[in-house]
Design an enzyme around this catalytic site. Structure first.
Site, PDB file in Angstrom:
ATOM      1  N   PHE A 130       6.364 -11.617  -5.807  1.00  0.00           N
ATOM      2  CA  PHE A 130       5.205 -12.408  -6.219  1.00  0.00           C
ATOM      3  C   PHE A 130       4.449 -11.636  -7.281  1.00  0.00           C
ATOM      4  CE2 PHE A 130       0.615 -13.096  -5.834  1.00  0.00           C
ATOM      5  CZ  PHE A 130       0.541 -14.459  -6.076  1.00  0.00           C
TER       6      PHE A 130
ATOM      7  N   ARG B 202      11.730  -1.357   1.770  1.00  0.00           N
ATOM      8  CA  ARG B 202      10.320  -1.020   1.580  1.00  0.00           C
ATOM      9  C   ARG B 202       9.637  -2.191   0.890  1.00  0.00           C
ATOM     10  NH1 ARG B 202      10.902   2.143   5.237  1.00  0.00           N
ATOM     11  NH2 ARG B 202      11.081   4.389   4.953  1.00  0.00           N
TER      12      ARG B 202
ATOM     13  N   ARG C  55     -15.231 -12.447   2.465  1.00  0.00           N
ATOM     14  CA  ARG C  55     -13.930 -11.819   2.244  1.00  0.00           C
ATOM     15  C   ARG C  55     -12.869 -12.707   2.866  1.00  0.00           C
ATOM     16  NH1 ARG C  55     -13.931  -8.884  -2.125  1.00  0.00           N
ATOM     17  NH2 ARG C  55     -15.220  -7.023  -2.014  1.00  0.00           N
TER      18      ARG C  55
ATOM     19  N   PRO D 231      -1.948   3.392   1.824  1.00  0.00           N
ATOM     20  CA  PRO D 231      -0.725   3.905   1.205  1.00  0.00           C
ATOM     21  C   PRO D 231       0.563   3.502   1.913  1.00  0.00           C
ATOM     22  CG  PRO D 231      -1.890   5.663   2.332  1.00  0.00           C
ATOM     23  CD  PRO D 231      -2.792   4.458   2.354  1.00  0.00           C
ATOM     24  N   GLY D 232       0.469   2.913   3.075  1.00  0.00           N
ATOM     25  CA  GLY D 232       1.657   2.437   3.767  1.00  0.00           C
ATOM     26  C   GLY D 232       2.283   1.224   3.109  1.00  0.00           C
TER      27      GLY D 232
ATOM     28  N   GLU E 226     -17.456 -16.128 -12.339  1.00  0.00           N
ATOM     29  CA  GLU E 226     -17.741 -17.508 -11.918  1.00  0.00           C
ATOM     30  C   GLU E 226     -17.239 -17.824 -10.508  1.00  0.00           C
ATOM     31  OE1 GLU E 226     -14.125 -20.110 -13.845  1.00  0.00           O
ATOM     32  OE2 GLU E 226     -15.861 -19.697 -15.104  1.00  0.00           O
TER      33      GLU E 226
END
Length: 184
Positions: free
Chosen positions: A21, A43, A70, A121-122, A145
């Site tokens: 993506f 990974r 959020r 960091p994983g 905006e």
């Protein structure tokens, strides 16, 4: 300090990979990697351009926080002002000045670069550069905006209560506040 291990003891080697993506904020990839013992594993990771976060301190010692929704956590959060680098070569110092102005409407006379942190960091390469800003002058907030941000100043005592009560809990804010040595 002497370390028993060498980096080669842990090194993983990318064999092949593909992008899954690519959006405006981040890119997702999946790689095959050779592990230190010779085995092969998958990974999954996120590429992020990096970000800045600022602890704005008013002359009276209060700290300016922002409140915003959020989406991934489905909640409204109190945080220090922050924002992503517009591109991977953007100077974090310039980004910090811009983001403080956009999100809070403040400019700062004095800046201190505190530390940089690897957020997760994983699975992500995101690095956030943390700053302290003071000698603030209020202007007009000018968010993007698609941003709806509230701005309010709190005493250190109030912020400590917010942390203990679970109202301020994001990693960048906590790291920056501790790095400023404000939370004693």
């Amino acid at each position: 300090m002497i370390y028993k291990f060498h980096e080669k003891d842990f090194e993983e080697i990318r064999l092949e990979g593909r992008k899954v993506f690519e959006g405006n904020l981040l890119k997702v990839g999946i790689d095959k990697a050779k592990l230190p013992d010779g085995s092969i594993s998958t990974r999954e990771y996120i590429r992020h351009p990096g970000a800045v976060a600022i602890v704005p301190v008013l002359d009276d010692g209060r700290i300016v926080l922002v409140k915003q929704y959020r989406y991934p956590l489905e909640t409204v959060m109190w945080e220090i002002p922050a924002g992503k680098l517009d591109h991977e070569n953007e100077d974090p110092d310039e980004c910090a000045v811009r983001e403080l102005s956009e999100e809070t409407g403040y400019s700062a006379e004095h800046w201190q670069r505190l530390i940089s942190i690897a957020t997760t960091p994983g699975f992500s390469d995101e690095i956030i550069h943390l700053y302290k800003a003071w000698g603030l002058t209020a202007y007009k907030q000018h968010t993007d905006e698609d941003e709806f941000i509230g701005v309010q100043a709190f005493t250190v005592r109030e912020i400590i209560s917010m942390i203990k009560d679970g109202h301020l809990f994001d990693a960048k804010s906590l790291c920056a506040l501790y790095a400023c040595d404000l939370l004693k």
